[in-house]
Design a protein around this motif. Structure first.
Motif, mmCIF file in Angstrom:
data_model
loop_
_atom_site.group_PDB
_atom_site.id
_atom_site.type_symbol
_atom_site.label_atom_id
_atom_site.label_comp_id
_atom_site.label_asym_id
_atom_site.label_seq_id
_atom_site.Cartn_x
_atom_site.Cartn_y
_atom_site.Cartn_z
ATOM 1 N N VAL A 65 42.091 -36.306 39.058
ATOM 2 C CA VAL A 65 40.728 -36.608 39.468
ATOM 3 C C VAL A 65 40.146 -35.290 39.946
ATOM 4 C CG1 VAL A 65 39.265 -37.810 41.125
ATOM 5 C CG2 VAL A 65 41.210 -38.997 40.096
ATOM 6 N N LEU A 66 38.989 -34.915 39.413
ATOM 7 C CA LEU A 66 38.283 -33.714 39.859
ATOM 8 C C LEU A 66 37.087 -34.165 40.676
ATOM 9 C CD1 LEU A 66 40.018 -32.553 37.535
ATOM 10 C CD2 LEU A 66 38.131 -31.018 37.046
ATOM 11 N N VAL A 67 36.912 -33.570 41.847
ATOM 12 C CA VAL A 67 35.824 -33.929 42.744
ATOM 13 C C VAL A 67 35.048 -32.673 43.095
ATOM 14 C CG1 VAL A 67 35.231 -34.890 45.006
ATOM 15 C CG2 VAL A 67 37.130 -35.861 43.707
ATOM 16 N N LYS A 68 33.725 -32.839 43.149
ATOM 17 C CA LYS A 68 32.864 -31.731 43.550
ATOM 18 C C LYS A 68 31.784 -32.268 44.476
ATOM 19 C CE LYS A 68 29.883 -28.095 41.821
ATOM 20 N NZ LYS A 68 29.601 -27.210 40.730
ATOM 21 N N PHE A 69 31.596 -31.579 45.605
ATOM 22 C CA PHE A 69 30.524 -31.898 46.537
ATOM 23 C C PHE A 69 29.481 -30.796 46.456
ATOM 24 C CE2 PHE A 69 34.001 -34.037 49.167
ATOM 25 C CZ PHE A 69 33.673 -35.304 48.732
ATOM 26 N N GLY A 70 28.264 -31.159 46.134
ATOM 27 C CA GLY A 70 27.163 -30.193 46.113
ATOM 28 C C GLY A 70 27.448 -29.002 45.224
ATOM 29 N N ARG A 71 27.278 -27.822 45.793
ATOM 30 C CA ARG A 71 27.478 -26.585 45.026
ATOM 31 C C ARG A 71 28.857 -25.982 45.207
ATOM 32 N NH1 ARG A 71 21.516 -23.940 45.927
ATOM 33 N NH2 ARG A 71 20.500 -25.339 44.456
ATOM 34 N N ASP A 72 29.743 -26.712 45.871
ATOM 35 C CA ASP A 72 31.102 -26.238 46.073
ATOM 36 C C ASP A 72 31.846 -26.236 44.738
ATOM 37 O OD1 ASP A 72 33.341 -25.321 47.372
ATOM 38 O OD2 ASP A 72 33.501 -26.996 48.759
ATOM 39 N N GLN A 73 33.105 -25.811 44.763
ATOM 40 C CA GLN A 73 33.915 -25.759 43.546
ATOM 41 C C GLN A 73 34.510 -27.133 43.239
ATOM 42 O OE1 GLN A 73 36.587 -22.288 43.176
ATOM 43 N NE2 GLN A 73 36.020 -21.878 45.297
ATOM 44 N N TRP A 74 34.902 -27.310 41.981
ATOM 45 C CA TRP A 74 35.639 -28.516 41.599
ATOM 46 C C TRP A 74 37.016 -28.437 42.234
ATOM 47 C CZ3 TRP A 74 33.648 -32.726 39.475
ATOM 48 C CH2 TRP A 74 32.453 -32.618 38.773
ATOM 49 N N ARG A 75 37.437 -29.521 42.859
ATOM 50 C CA ARG A 75 38.762 -29.617 43.466
ATOM 51 C C ARG A 75 39.596 -30.612 42.667
ATOM 52 N NH1 ARG A 75 39.594 -26.090 47.973
ATOM 53 N NH2 ARG A 75 37.501 -25.366 48.464
ATOM 54 N N VAL A 76 40.906 -30.352 42.592
ATOM 55 C CA VAL A 76 41.804 -31.086 41.714
ATOM 56 C C VAL A 76 42.773 -31.943 42.520
ATOM 57 C CG1 VAL A 76 43.584 -30.813 39.939
ATOM 58 C CG2 VAL A 76 41.667 -29.213 40.034
ATOM 59 N N PHE A 77 42.872 -33.206 42.129
ATOM 60 C CA PHE A 77 43.807 -34.140 42.744
ATOM 61 C C PHE A 77 44.646 -34.755 41.643
ATOM 62 C CE2 PHE A 77 40.068 -33.760 45.303
ATOM 63 C CZ PHE A 77 40.549 -33.680 46.601
ATOM 64 N N GLU A 78 45.952 -34.475 41.646
ATOM 65 C CA GLU A 78 46.819 -35.092 40.640
ATOM 66 C C GLU A 78 47.097 -36.526 41.058
ATOM 67 O OE1 GLU A 78 50.577 -34.151 37.756
ATOM 68 O OE2 GLU A 78 50.219 -32.837 39.467
ATOM 69 N N VAL A 79 47.061 -37.440 40.095
ATOM 70 C CA VAL A 79 47.256 -38.858 40.348
ATOM 71 C C VAL A 79 48.631 -39.246 39.835
ATOM 72 C CG1 VAL A 79 46.370 -41.163 39.890
ATOM 73 C CG2 VAL A 79 44.783 -39.253 40.098
ATOM 74 N N ALA A 80 49.416 -39.931 40.683
ATOM 75 C CA ALA A 80 50.763 -40.322 40.285
ATOM 76 C C ALA A 80 51.004 -41.818 40.421
ATOM 77 C CB ALA A 80 51.789 -39.556 41.122
ATOM 78 N N GLU A 81 50.164 -42.516 41.186
ATOM 79 C CA GLU A 81 50.339 -43.946 41.398
ATOM 80 C C GLU A 81 49.086 -44.687 40.975
ATOM 81 O OE1 GLU A 81 51.012 -44.650 45.518
ATOM 82 O OE2 GLU A 81 52.762 -43.374 45.595
ATOM 83 N N GLY A 82 49.254 -45.957 40.596
ATOM 84 C CA GLY A 82 48.130 -46.753 40.140
ATOM 85 C C GLY A 82 47.380 -47.489 41.227
ATOM 86 N N ALA A 83 47.350 -46.951 42.427
ATOM 87 C CA ALA A 83 46.630 -47.592 43.532
ATOM 88 C C ALA A 83 45.236 -46.977 43.665
ATOM 89 C CB ALA A 83 47.412 -47.396 44.827
#
Length: 135
Positions: free
Chosen positions: A89-107
């Motif tokens: 999952v990639l998340v970005k707030f406003g003009r900040d950089q894209w941050r990366v979250f690896e997903v391992a569980e289906g919750a």
């Protein structure tokens, strides 16, 4: 004012273009995020240096908690498993950089500002894949 779906599609295109410029083969999911369908379609699938990255992108103009329901997370994980890739999952707030979250569980996935600040950037992920130093 720009419609939210238009803004989201624009962010997806910009990430797809960035990944392409960095040397990845990239596909942006057709009709990603909308409508009813039988199969989950991720926002972006990128093949970078032989590694498959399956990505769901979330953009918020302001720092608010991002939530992704379990059903969508499970679809992301299933697509990654079928492709031999990793789910992110990639998340970005406003003009900040894209941050990366690896997903391992289906919750359910819930990302707040603290988690966002601790997460690696997309540039760091790509540097690790291509074994390049960040400048």
């Amino acid at each position: 004012m720009v419609a939210p779906k238009t803004k989201g599609a624009s962010k997806e295109r910009s990430v797809a273009n960035l990944l392409w410029e960095k040397g990845c083969a990239v596909l942006r999911g057709c009709s990603s995020g909308g409508g009813v369908r039988k199969r989950f379609v991720p926002d972006i699938v990128a093949i970078c240096n032989g590694k498959v990255l399956v990505m769901e992108l979330k953009y918020r103009a302001k720092r608010t908690t991002v939530r992704i329901e379990a059903e969508k997370v499970q679809g992301l994980l299933e697509f990654a498993a079928r492709s031999g890739g990793r789910a992110f999952v990639l998340v970005k707030f406003g003009r900040d950089q894209w941050r990366v979250f690896e997903v391992a569980e289906g919750a359910d996935v819930s990302i707040n500002g603290e988690a966002y600040d601790r997460a690696p950037t997309l540039d760091h992920l790509l540097a690790s894949i291509f074994n390049r130093q960040l400048v």
